[in-house]
Design a protein around this motif. Structure first.
Motif: not given
Length: 120
Positions: A19-20, A38-45, A47-51, A62-69
């Motif tokens: 979820h973005l 911006v937040t990226f949250i894994n639906d199953a776990t 786990k959240a990333w906030v930038y 930021i989305f592309k950098d997060w996806l690469t990570m």
């Protein structure tokens, strides 16, 4: 996994969903001077990333950098995403990137907390 709804959502068919969301209109700047985040949250776990985001036109980068990570550190591939139908995700570059990387997307109605669910 089958959905109980008559119209199954992408969520019901997707193994790896994130979820973005971009939070804007904060009353104060961050310590680094960012107006948004911006937040990226894994639906199953969950786990959240906030930038922090200084301007919304940086969300795609930021989305592309997060996806690469995520790919490098967790050996995971994003299969689908869910975000509101706000302007920051409607750019052609998002649609093109999703097509090129076979990522399904589900867009919810803007400003609809019930549909945004996890990220709100």
């Amino acid at each position: 996994m089958e959905s109980t709804s008559r119209y199954p959502t992408l969520h019901a068919r997707c193994e790896s969903q994130v979820h973005l969301d971009v939070c804007s209109h904060m009353p104060y700047l961050s310590l680094g001077g960012a107006l948004h985040f911006v937040t990226f949250i894994n639906d199953a776990t969950r786990k959240a990333w906030v930038y922090p985001v200084w301007t919304k036109n940086r969300v795609f980068t930021i989305f592309k950098d997060w996806l690469t990570m995520v790919k490098n550190q967790m050996d995971r591939k994003l299969k689908c995403s869910r975000s509101d139908n706000e302007g920051e995700y409607k750019f052609d570059k998002f649609a093109t990137f999703y097509r090129q990387h076979n990522i399904m997307r589900e867009l919810t109605a803007p400003h609809n907390v019930e549909q945004d669910g996890i990220v709100e």
